[in-house]
Design a protein around this motif. Structure first.
Motif, PDB file in Angstrom:
ATOM      1  N   LEU A 151     -61.877  42.591  22.273  1.00  0.00           N
ATOM      2  CA  LEU A 151     -61.500  43.124  20.970  1.00  0.00           C
ATOM      3  C   LEU A 151     -60.299  44.039  21.110  1.00  0.00           C
ATOM      4  O   LEU A 151     -60.213  44.826  22.057  1.00  0.00           O
ATOM      5  CB  LEU A 151     -62.659  43.918  20.354  1.00  0.00           C
ATOM      6  CG  LEU A 151     -62.389  44.566  18.990  1.00  0.00           C
ATOM      7  CD1 LEU A 151     -62.216  43.497  17.909  1.00  0.00           C
ATOM      8  CD2 LEU A 151     -63.516  45.522  18.616  1.00  0.00           C
ATOM      9  N   THR A 152     -59.374  43.925  20.173  1.00  0.00           N
ATOM     10  CA  THR A 152     -58.250  44.830  20.031  1.00  0.00           C
ATOM     11  C   THR A 152     -58.276  45.365  18.612  1.00  0.00           C
ATOM     12  O   THR A 152     -58.510  44.606  17.668  1.00  0.00           O
ATOM     13  CB  THR A 152     -56.906  44.110  20.272  1.00  0.00           C
ATOM     14  OG1 THR A 152     -56.916  43.546  21.584  1.00  0.00           O
ATOM     15  CG2 THR A 152     -55.735  45.053  20.142  1.00  0.00           C
ATOM     16  N   VAL A 153     -58.034  46.671  18.442  1.00  0.00           N
ATOM     17  CA  VAL A 153     -57.964  47.278  17.122  1.00  0.00           C
ATOM     18  C   VAL A 153     -56.636  48.007  17.014  1.00  0.00           C
ATOM     19  O   VAL A 153     -56.330  48.878  17.825  1.00  0.00           O
ATOM     20  CB  VAL A 153     -59.127  48.263  16.867  1.00  0.00           C
ATOM     21  CG1 VAL A 153     -59.004  48.888  15.481  1.00  0.00           C
ATOM     22  CG2 VAL A 153     -60.470  47.568  17.024  1.00  0.00           C
ATOM     23  N   THR A 154     -55.835  47.629  16.019  1.00  0.00           N
ATOM     24  CA  THR A 154     -54.557  48.264  15.753  1.00  0.00           C
ATOM     25  C   THR A 154     -54.697  49.092  14.487  1.00  0.00           C
ATOM     26  O   THR A 154     -55.221  48.599  13.485  1.00  0.00           O
ATOM     27  CB  THR A 154     -53.441  47.218  15.568  1.00  0.00           C
ATOM     28  OG1 THR A 154     -53.382  46.409  16.740  1.00  0.00           O
ATOM     29  CG2 THR A 154     -52.101  47.876  15.335  1.00  0.00           C
ATOM     30  N   THR A 155     -54.221  50.318  14.535  1.00  0.00           N
ATOM     31  CA  THR A 155     -54.284  51.209  13.388  1.00  0.00           C
ATOM     32  C   THR A 155     -52.880  51.404  12.835  1.00  0.00           C
ATOM     33  O   THR A 155     -51.948  51.689  13.586  1.00  0.00           O
ATOM     34  CB  THR A 155     -54.865  52.578  13.786  1.00  0.00           C
ATOM     35  OG1 THR A 155     -56.131  52.372  14.396  1.00  0.00           O
ATOM     36  CG2 THR A 155     -55.030  53.480  12.580  1.00  0.00           C
ATOM     37  N   ALA A 156     -52.735  51.255  11.537  1.00  0.00           N
ATOM     38  CA  ALA A 156     -51.452  51.451  10.862  1.00  0.00           C
ATOM     39  C   ALA A 156     -51.714  52.110   9.517  1.00  0.00           C
ATOM     40  O   ALA A 156     -52.867  52.240   9.095  1.00  0.00           O
ATOM     41  CB  ALA A 156     -50.744  50.107  10.676  1.00  0.00           C
ATOM     42  N   THR A 157     -50.647  52.519   8.854  1.00  0.00           N
ATOM     43  CA  THR A 157     -50.763  53.107   7.524  1.00  0.00           C
ATOM     44  C   THR A 157     -49.852  52.350   6.570  1.00  0.00           C
ATOM     45  O   THR A 157     -48.708  52.057   6.906  1.00  0.00           O
ATOM     46  CB  THR A 157     -50.359  54.593   7.542  1.00  0.00           C
ATOM     47  OG1 THR A 157     -51.182  55.266   8.499  1.00  0.00           O
ATOM     48  CG2 THR A 157     -50.558  55.231   6.189  1.00  0.00           C
ATOM     49  N   ALA A 158     -50.375  52.039   5.394  1.00  0.00           N
ATOM     50  CA  ALA A 158     -49.601  51.364   4.354  1.00  0.00           C
ATOM     51  C   ALA A 158     -49.885  52.053   3.022  1.00  0.00           C
ATOM     52  O   ALA A 158     -51.025  52.046   2.551  1.00  0.00           O
ATOM     53  CB  ALA A 158     -49.975  49.888   4.268  1.00  0.00           C
ATOM     54  N   ASP A 159     -48.881  52.691   2.451  1.00  0.00           N
ATOM     55  CA  ASP A 159     -49.021  53.379   1.166  1.00  0.00           C
ATOM     56  C   ASP A 159     -50.210  54.334   1.140  1.00  0.00           C
ATOM     57  O   ASP A 159     -50.978  54.375   0.189  1.00  0.00           O
ATOM     58  CB  ASP A 159     -49.134  52.359   0.026  1.00  0.00           C
ATOM     59  CG  ASP A 159     -47.887  51.503  -0.108  1.00  0.00           C
ATOM     60  OD1 ASP A 159     -46.779  52.033   0.108  1.00  0.00           O
ATOM     61  OD2 ASP A 159     -48.026  50.308  -0.421  1.00  0.00           O
ATOM     62  N   GLY A 160     -50.377  55.093   2.213  1.00  0.00           N
ATOM     63  CA  GLY A 160     -51.443  56.075   2.277  1.00  0.00           C
ATOM     64  C   GLY A 160     -52.807  55.516   2.629  1.00  0.00           C
ATOM     65  O   GLY A 160     -53.787  56.254   2.682  1.00  0.00           O
ATOM     66  N   VAL A 161     -52.904  54.216   2.861  1.00  0.00           N
ATOM     67  CA  VAL A 161     -54.161  53.574   3.237  1.00  0.00           C
ATOM     68  C   VAL A 161     -54.135  53.320   4.735  1.00  0.00           C
ATOM     69  O   VAL A 161     -53.165  52.767   5.257  1.00  0.00           O
ATOM     70  CB  VAL A 161     -54.364  52.239   2.480  1.00  0.00           C
ATOM     71  CG1 VAL A 161     -55.649  51.562   2.921  1.00  0.00           C
ATOM     72  CG2 VAL A 161     -54.340  52.463   0.977  1.00  0.00           C
ATOM     73  N   ARG A 162     -55.184  53.734   5.420  1.00  0.00           N
ATOM     74  CA  ARG A 162     -55.291  53.461   6.855  1.00  0.00           C
ATOM     75  C   ARG A 162     -55.793  52.039   7.022  1.00  0.00           C
ATOM     76  O   ARG A 162     -56.838  51.677   6.471  1.00  0.00           O
ATOM     77  CB  ARG A 162     -56.252  54.457   7.492  1.00  0.00           C
ATOM     78  CG  ARG A 162     -56.121  54.515   8.961  1.00  0.00           C
ATOM     79  CD  ARG A 162     -56.642  55.846   9.464  1.00  0.00           C
ATOM     80  NE  ARG A 162     -57.458  55.549  10.606  1.00  0.00           N
ATOM     81  CZ  ARG A 162     -58.616  56.063  10.873  1.00  0.00           C
ATOM     82  NH1 ARG A 162     -59.141  56.945  10.081  1.00  0.00           N
ATOM     83  NH2 ARG A 162     -59.258  55.727  11.946  1.00  0.00           N
ATOM     84  N   VAL A 163     -55.056  51.229   7.772  1.00  0.00           N
ATOM     85  CA  VAL A 163     -55.399  49.825   7.976  1.00  0.00           C
ATOM     86  C   VAL A 163     -55.744  49.619   9.446  1.00  0.00           C
ATOM     87  O   VAL A 163     -54.933  49.889  10.330  1.00  0.00           O
ATOM     88  CB  VAL A 163     -54.236  48.885   7.577  1.00  0.00           C
ATOM     89  CG1 VAL A 163     -54.613  47.430   7.828  1.00  0.00           C
ATOM     90  CG2 VAL A 163     -53.853  49.099   6.123  1.00  0.00           C
ATOM     91  N   LEU A 164     -56.966  49.157   9.685  1.00  0.00           N
ATOM     92  CA  LEU A 164     -57.400  48.807  11.028  1.00  0.00           C
ATOM     93  C   LEU A 164     -57.398  47.290  11.119  1.00  0.00           C
ATOM     94  O   LEU A 164     -58.082  46.623  10.343  1.00  0.00           O
ATOM     95  CB  LEU A 164     -58.804  49.327  11.303  1.00  0.00           C
ATOM     96  CG  LEU A 164     -59.040  50.817  11.093  1.00  0.00           C
ATOM     97  CD1 LEU A 164     -60.491  51.163  11.394  1.00  0.00           C
ATOM     98  CD2 LEU A 164     -58.109  51.640  11.941  1.00  0.00           C
ATOM     99  N   THR A 165     -56.639  46.750  12.030  1.00  0.00           N
ATOM    100  CA  THR A 165     -56.582  45.311  12.230  1.00  0.00           C
ATOM    101  C   THR A 165     -57.331  44.980  13.504  1.00  0.00           C
ATOM    102  O   THR A 165     -56.923  45.392  14.594  1.00  0.00           O
ATOM    103  CB  THR A 165     -55.126  44.817  12.308  1.00  0.00           C
ATOM    104  OG1 THR A 165     -54.447  45.206  11.115  1.00  0.00           O
ATOM    105  CG2 THR A 165     -55.071  43.314  12.478  1.00  0.00           C
TER     106      THR A 165
END
Length: 125
Positions: free
Chosen positions: A18-32
């Motif tokens: 498993l790999t989890v990438t964390t990013a932010t888009a328009d104030g929303v935290r996105v975990l992929t």
């Protein structure tokens, strides 16, 4: 999306990893998440979801790259949903494959947590 961090275990990129990438888009935290979420790998997702967040935080977990989930993943999602809900925030799940969505639906997680067909839909209000 602004990328922040990628985490993965020793088996990341291998079958069952498993790999989890964390990013932010328009104030929303996105975990992929990419790979399998089970009792061996669930800790990575739990850590990413447990990272400090502001009250009323909005988090989306993009499951488009997830090929398998078990009860570990379900419990992680439910706990994160409750924590975020208590803090006035929200958790959404996005882009689950048919097999992952079926697992979510069998136990009713899809009625507790907002599940959207695509990441774009999950990022919308």
């Amino acid at each position: 999306m602004a990328e922040e961090e990628t985490t993965g275990g020793a088996d990341a990129g291998k079958p069952g990893g498993l790999t989890v990438t964390t990013a932010t888009a328009d104030g929303v935290r996105v975990l992929t998440a990419v790979g399998e979420i089970d009792h061996h790998t669930g800790g990575l997702l739990r850590e990413a979801l447990d990272a400090p967040y502001a009250p009323r935080a909005r988090i989306v977990v993009d499951l488009g790259g997830v090929t398998f989930i078990d009860s570990t993943a379900l419990n992680i999602f439910i706990a994160a949903h409750r924590d975020l809900d208590d803090a006035g925030g929200r958790l959404r799940l996005a882009a689950a494959s048919d097999s992952v969505m079926r697992t979510l639906a069998i136990v009713g997680v899809d009625t507790l947590i907002d599940c959207r067909a695509t990441l774009a839909h999950a990022l919308g209000d």
